[in-house]
Write an enzyme that holds these catalytic residues in place. Sequence first.
Site, short mmCIF file in Angstrom:
data_model
loop_
_atom_site.label_atom_id
_atom_site.label_comp_id
_atom_site.label_asym_id
_atom_site.label_seq_id
_atom_site.Cartn_x
_atom_site.Cartn_y
_atom_site.Cartn_z
N GLU A 88 0.81 -1.22 0.00
CA GLU A 88 0.00 0.00 0.00
C GLU A 88 0.85 1.27 0.00
O GLU A 88 0.31 2.35 -0.01
CB GLU A 88 -0.93 -0.01 1.23
CG GLU A 88 -1.85 -1.21 1.29
CD GLU A 88 -1.19 -2.48 1.88
OE1 GLU A 88 -1.86 -3.52 1.85
OE2 GLU A 88 -0.04 -2.42 2.37
N SER A 89 2.17 1.19 0.03
CA SER A 89 3.15 2.27 -0.11
C SER A 89 4.34 2.07 0.83
O SER A 89 5.11 1.17 0.62
CB SER A 89 2.55 3.65 0.03
OG SER A 89 3.46 4.59 -0.54
N CYS A 114 -1.80 4.05 0.23
CA CYS A 114 -2.63 4.25 -0.95
C CYS A 114 -4.00 3.62 -0.73
O CYS A 114 -4.12 2.64 0.00
CB CYS A 114 -1.98 3.61 -2.18
SG CYS A 114 -0.39 4.35 -2.59
N HIS A 133 13.83 8.22 10.37
CA HIS A 133 15.21 8.61 10.67
C HIS A 133 15.20 9.12 12.10
O HIS A 133 14.33 9.91 12.47
CB HIS A 133 15.74 9.67 9.72
CG HIS A 133 17.21 9.90 9.93
ND1 HIS A 133 18.18 9.04 9.45
CD2 HIS A 133 17.86 10.85 10.62
CE1 HIS A 133 19.36 9.47 9.81
NE2 HIS A 133 19.20 10.58 10.54
#
Length: 135
Positions: A62-63, A83, A68
């Site tokens: 879905e993405s 998505c 970080h």
Amino acid sequence: MEALGRQLILEYYGCPAERLNDASFVEEVMVAAAESMGAHIVCVNFHQFNPHGVSGAVVISESHLTIHTWPEYGYAAVDVFTCGTVIDPWEAHAFLKERFGATRESTVEFRRGCFDVAPGTLPSAYGVTREDLDK
């Protein structure tokens, strides 16, 4: 306006440094966050920096989820992009905030791939159901 996806830009403050500087822990939490919202994991890649900090990505059907960390500041920058309408990125946010022990957060949601079309008329990626993903 209909959107192909939603992206959360998340900033977590006040996180314990030992959590943010442990690549295995960060990876475990990010993978579990993807699973908590029902995403389908494609691949996972994390890196421990010297002297401190972790970066990584969980690619999902879905993405993606990315992170970080700056352990020396108790800070993590996280991106959760989903998505379609089946997966809710806010579920991952709640999970991540708790597991990283953030005392403060900043969140922004973007709608990505916006089209001026009638509701429910975007191509297949938008109208995918949970059953479609489980096939």
